[in-house]
Design a protein around this motif. Structure first.
Motif, PDB file in Angstrom:
ATOM      1  N   ALA A  23       0.932  -1.170   0.077  1.00  0.00           N
ATOM      2  CA  ALA A  23       0.088   0.086  -0.091  1.00  0.00           C
ATOM      3  C   ALA A  23       0.821   1.438   0.062  1.00  0.00           C
ATOM      4  CB  ALA A  23      -1.041  -0.093   1.042  1.00  0.00           C
ATOM      5  N   VAL A  24       1.880   1.234   0.820  1.00  0.00           N
ATOM      6  CA  VAL A  24       2.934   2.294   0.811  1.00  0.00           C
ATOM      7  C   VAL A  24       3.460   2.627  -0.558  1.00  0.00           C
ATOM      8  CG1 VAL A  24       5.045   3.228   1.880  1.00  0.00           C
ATOM      9  CG2 VAL A  24       3.342   2.352   3.345  1.00  0.00           C
ATOM     10  N   GLU A  25       3.884   1.426  -1.254  1.00  0.00           N
ATOM     11  CA  GLU A  25       4.585   1.520  -2.338  1.00  0.00           C
ATOM     12  C   GLU A  25       3.490   2.005  -3.466  1.00  0.00           C
ATOM     13  OE1 GLU A  25       6.739  -1.351  -5.278  1.00  0.00           O
ATOM     14  OE2 GLU A  25       7.304  -1.595  -3.333  1.00  0.00           O
ATOM     15  N   ARG A  26       2.551   1.471  -3.330  1.00  0.00           N
ATOM     16  CA  ARG A  26       1.314   2.000  -4.497  1.00  0.00           C
ATOM     17  C   ARG A  26       1.278   3.598  -3.974  1.00  0.00           C
ATOM     18  NH1 ARG A  26      -1.802  -1.488  -3.583  1.00  0.00           N
ATOM     19  NH2 ARG A  26      -3.173  -0.556  -1.873  1.00  0.00           N
ATOM     20  N   ALA A  27       1.048   4.013  -3.104  1.00  0.00           N
ATOM     21  CA  ALA A  27       0.961   5.584  -2.765  1.00  0.00           C
ATOM     22  C   ALA A  27       2.026   6.500  -3.190  1.00  0.00           C
ATOM     23  CB  ALA A  27       0.543   5.660  -1.182  1.00  0.00           C
ATOM     24  N   GLY A  31       1.535   9.062  -5.961  1.00  0.00           N
ATOM     25  CA  GLY A  31       1.946  10.433  -5.619  1.00  0.00           C
ATOM     26  C   GLY A  31       2.667  11.080  -6.749  1.00  0.00           C
ATOM     27  N   ALA A  32       3.613  10.393  -7.458  1.00  0.00           N
ATOM     28  CA  ALA A  32       4.593  10.814  -8.269  1.00  0.00           C
ATOM     29  C   ALA A  32       3.841  11.088  -9.614  1.00  0.00           C
ATOM     30  CB  ALA A  32       5.666   9.682  -8.538  1.00  0.00           C
ATOM     31  N   MET A  33       2.964   9.997  -9.954  1.00  0.00           N
ATOM     32  CA  MET A  33       1.960  10.064 -11.086  1.00  0.00           C
ATOM     33  C   MET A  33       1.158  11.383 -11.057  1.00  0.00           C
ATOM     34  SD  MET A  33       0.871   6.297 -11.959  1.00  0.00           S
ATOM     35  CE  MET A  33       1.962   4.958 -12.532  1.00  0.00           C
ATOM     36  N   LYS A  34       0.549  11.783  -9.580  1.00  0.00           N
ATOM     37  CA  LYS A  34      -0.238  12.861  -9.773  1.00  0.00           C
ATOM     38  C   LYS A  34       0.499  13.990 -10.083  1.00  0.00           C
ATOM     39  CE  LYS A  34      -3.356  14.985  -6.142  1.00  0.00           C
ATOM     40  NZ  LYS A  34      -2.636  16.255  -6.016  1.00  0.00           N
ATOM     41  N   LEU A  35       1.650  14.233  -9.379  1.00  0.00           N
ATOM     42  CA  LEU A  35       2.668  15.518  -9.654  1.00  0.00           C
ATOM     43  C   LEU A  35       2.766  15.571 -11.233  1.00  0.00           C
ATOM     44  CD1 LEU A  35       4.936  15.237  -6.581  1.00  0.00           C
ATOM     45  CD2 LEU A  35       3.205  17.044  -6.840  1.00  0.00           C
ATOM     46  N   LEU A  36       3.132  14.354 -11.941  1.00  0.00           N
ATOM     47  CA  LEU A  36       3.492  14.405 -13.290  1.00  0.00           C
ATOM     48  C   LEU A  36       2.303  14.921 -14.082  1.00  0.00           C
ATOM     49  CD1 LEU A  36       5.583  11.504 -13.573  1.00  0.00           C
ATOM     50  CD2 LEU A  36       6.514  13.587 -13.971  1.00  0.00           C
ATOM     51  N   GLU A  37       1.127  14.325 -13.636  1.00  0.00           N
ATOM     52  CA  GLU A  37      -0.126  14.735 -14.396  1.00  0.00           C
ATOM     53  C   GLU A  37      -0.442  16.229 -14.128  1.00  0.00           C
ATOM     54  OE1 GLU A  37      -2.897  11.972 -12.616  1.00  0.00           O
ATOM     55  OE2 GLU A  37      -2.319  10.479 -13.910  1.00  0.00           O
ATOM     56  N   GLU A  38       0.102  16.810 -13.285  1.00  0.00           N
ATOM     57  CA  GLU A  38      -0.093  18.169 -12.910  1.00  0.00           C
ATOM     58  C   GLU A  38       0.741  19.039 -13.583  1.00  0.00           C
ATOM     59  OE1 GLU A  38      -0.043  18.491  -8.651  1.00  0.00           O
ATOM     60  OE2 GLU A  38      -2.029  17.617  -8.277  1.00  0.00           O
ATOM     61  N   VAL A  75       7.745   4.852 -12.173  1.00  0.00           N
ATOM     62  CA  VAL A  75       6.549   5.141 -12.691  1.00  0.00           C
ATOM     63  C   VAL A  75       6.052   4.750 -14.151  1.00  0.00           C
ATOM     64  CG1 VAL A  75       5.312   7.414 -13.045  1.00  0.00           C
ATOM     65  CG2 VAL A  75       6.665   7.201 -10.912  1.00  0.00           C
ATOM     66  N   LEU A  76       7.229   4.912 -14.826  1.00  0.00           N
ATOM     67  CA  LEU A  76       7.040   4.379 -16.301  1.00  0.00           C
ATOM     68  C   LEU A  76       6.633   2.962 -16.372  1.00  0.00           C
ATOM     69  CD1 LEU A  76      10.058   6.291 -18.095  1.00  0.00           C
ATOM     70  CD2 LEU A  76       7.447   6.767 -18.553  1.00  0.00           C
ATOM     71  N   ARG A  77       7.102   2.167 -15.642  1.00  0.00           N
ATOM     72  CA  ARG A  77       7.104   0.788 -15.744  1.00  0.00           C
ATOM     73  C   ARG A  77       5.519   0.484 -15.235  1.00  0.00           C
ATOM     74  NH1 ARG A  77      11.478  -2.686 -15.849  1.00  0.00           N
ATOM     75  NH2 ARG A  77      10.458  -4.345 -14.623  1.00  0.00           N
ATOM     76  N   ALA A  78       5.108   1.120 -14.121  1.00  0.00           N
ATOM     77  CA  ALA A  78       3.880   1.025 -13.723  1.00  0.00           C
ATOM     78  C   ALA A  78       2.560   1.428 -14.527  1.00  0.00           C
ATOM     79  CB  ALA A  78       3.616   1.691 -12.148  1.00  0.00           C
ATOM     80  N   ALA A  79       3.081   2.479 -15.445  1.00  0.00           N
ATOM     81  CA  ALA A  79       2.002   3.192 -16.170  1.00  0.00           C
ATOM     82  C   ALA A  79       2.119   2.365 -17.506  1.00  0.00           C
ATOM     83  CB  ALA A  79       2.372   4.615 -16.377  1.00  0.00           C
ATOM     84  N   GLU A  80       3.002   1.661 -18.004  1.00  0.00           N
ATOM     85  CA  GLU A  80       2.902   1.120 -19.386  1.00  0.00           C
ATOM     86  C   GLU A  80       2.380  -0.409 -19.079  1.00  0.00           C
ATOM     87  OE1 GLU A  80       6.705   0.981 -20.773  1.00  0.00           O
ATOM     88  OE2 GLU A  80       6.750   3.027 -21.257  1.00  0.00           O
ATOM     89  N   PRO A  81       1.755  -1.140 -19.951  1.00  0.00           N
ATOM     90  CA  PRO A  81       1.367  -2.505 -19.910  1.00  0.00           C
ATOM     91  C   PRO A  81       2.519  -3.468 -19.703  1.00  0.00           C
ATOM     92  CG  PRO A  81       1.458  -1.683 -22.177  1.00  0.00           C
ATOM     93  CD  PRO A  81       1.771  -0.623 -21.514  1.00  0.00           C
ATOM     94  N   PRO A  82       2.274  -4.472 -19.038  1.00  0.00           N
ATOM     95  CA  PRO A  82       3.357  -5.489 -18.679  1.00  0.00           C
ATOM     96  C   PRO A  82       3.829  -6.078 -19.891  1.00  0.00           C
ATOM     97  CG  PRO A  82       1.359  -6.376 -18.305  1.00  0.00           C
ATOM     98  CD  PRO A  82       1.127  -5.135 -18.588  1.00  0.00           C
ATOM     99  N   GLU A  83       4.980  -6.703 -19.874  1.00  0.00           N
ATOM    100  CA  GLU A  83       5.768  -7.562 -20.974  1.00  0.00           C
ATOM    101  C   GLU A  83       4.725  -8.551 -21.369  1.00  0.00           C
ATOM    102  OE1 GLU A  83       7.934  -6.764 -22.990  1.00  0.00           O
ATOM    103  OE2 GLU A  83       8.758  -5.078 -21.940  1.00  0.00           O
ATOM    104  N   PRO A  84       4.531  -8.971 -22.530  1.00  0.00           N
ATOM    105  CA  PRO A  84       3.525  -9.856 -22.850  1.00  0.00           C
ATOM    106  C   PRO A  84       4.199 -11.427 -22.735  1.00  0.00           C
ATOM    107  CG  PRO A  84       4.421  -9.167 -24.970  1.00  0.00           C
ATOM    108  CD  PRO A  84       5.068  -8.289 -23.873  1.00  0.00           C
ATOM    109  N   VAL A 118       6.382  12.575 -19.398  1.00  0.00           N
ATOM    110  CA  VAL A 118       7.358  11.659 -19.037  1.00  0.00           C
ATOM    111  C   VAL A 118       8.443  11.306 -19.896  1.00  0.00           C
ATOM    112  CG1 VAL A 118       8.092   9.466 -17.815  1.00  0.00           C
ATOM    113  CG2 VAL A 118       5.935  10.912 -16.935  1.00  0.00           C
ATOM    114  N   HIS A 119       8.079  10.996 -21.084  1.00  0.00           N
ATOM    115  CA  HIS A 119       9.035  10.460 -22.009  1.00  0.00           C
ATOM    116  C   HIS A 119       9.677  11.754 -22.641  1.00  0.00           C
ATOM    117  CE1 HIS A 119       8.532   6.398 -22.726  1.00  0.00           C
ATOM    118  NE2 HIS A 119       7.264   6.499 -22.480  1.00  0.00           N
ATOM    119  N   ALA A 120       9.280  12.893 -22.693  1.00  0.00           N
ATOM    120  CA  ALA A 120       9.753  14.047 -23.367  1.00  0.00           C
ATOM    121  C   ALA A 120      10.895  14.627 -22.309  1.00  0.00           C
ATOM    122  CB  ALA A 120       8.787  15.181 -23.265  1.00  0.00           C
TER     123      ALA A 120
END
Length: 210
Positions: A23-27, A31-38, A75-84, A118-120
């Motif tokens: 839960a802490v890791e997910r938070a 949190g990092a994603m939220k800041l990036l989205e902002e 964050v990038l790994r979590a936001a992208e689809p997993p390896e198939p 993020v990529h930029a």
């Protein structure tokens, strides 16, 4: 801000005998994603700010990642689809699955303002790119080489060809469409078209009947 109960460091390390809290890791990641989205630039994305947004202490972040570059890659790994999972039925089928995964990543990046940002930002940060390359790009590249190596072993691919070059030949067209040409089309059958076009000239010559 203090660390949540049960997640405080013991003697400067992780709590002994207790697993790290998912839960802490997910938070932290959220949190990092939220800041990036902002729209917060990477240069201003400090560990302190991420911890404050996630509601955890800085120690909780440093126990999981060496710094913000490593966290950024996660964050990038979590936001992208997993390896198939690869079907393993043939080299051709495995290559199509790998390229289709890249095509889907390209579509996801175009549809996500956060991933695009993020990529930029990653391209202008050598340390971040190095971290991303070693943990995401290089393993994916090695998986492609393994598929090609099996293809040579099983007689699906000429054995006089350099695997490093072949990996670039197969992945390059999709990466150009997905990353370098944001306006390039990514049709459903693009992966099959790329693989089949290249294999036409890369398969071993047919053995004549005796």
């Amino acid at each position: 801000m203090n660390s949540p109960a049960g997640d405080r460091p013991t003697n400067g390390g992780a709590p002994k005998g207790r697993p790290r809290s998912e839960a802490v890791e997910r938070a932290i990641l959220e949190g990092a994603m939220k800041l990036l989205e902002e729209g917060v630039p990477f240069a201003e994305l400090s560990i302190e700010r991420i911890a404050r947004t996630a509601g955890v202490g800085k120690a909780a972040i440093y126990r999981r990642w060496s710094g913000k570059e490593a966290l950024f890659v996660e964050v990038l790994r979590a936001a992208e689809p997993p390896e198939p999972p690869l079907p393993g039925t043939s080299m051709r089928d495995d290559l199509v699955v790998l390229l289709e995964s890249l095509r889907r990543r390209g579509l996801a990046n175009r549809g996500s303002a956060m991933l695009y940002t993020v990529h930029a930002q990653m391209k202008s940060n050598p340390r971040l790119w190095e971290e991303y390359h070693s943990t995401v790009v290089a393993p994916r590249h090695e998986l492609t080489r393994q598929v090609l190596r099996r293809g040579q072993r099983d007689g699906e691919l000429r054995t006089d060809l350099d695997l490093e070059l072949l990996s670039d030949l197969f992945m390059g067209p999709m990466l150009v469409r997905a990353v370098m040409r944001p306006d390039g089309e990514l049709p459903d059958l693009l992966a099959e078209e790329i693989v089949d076009t290249l294999l036409t000239g890369l398969r071993p010559p047919a053995t004549p009947d005796p």
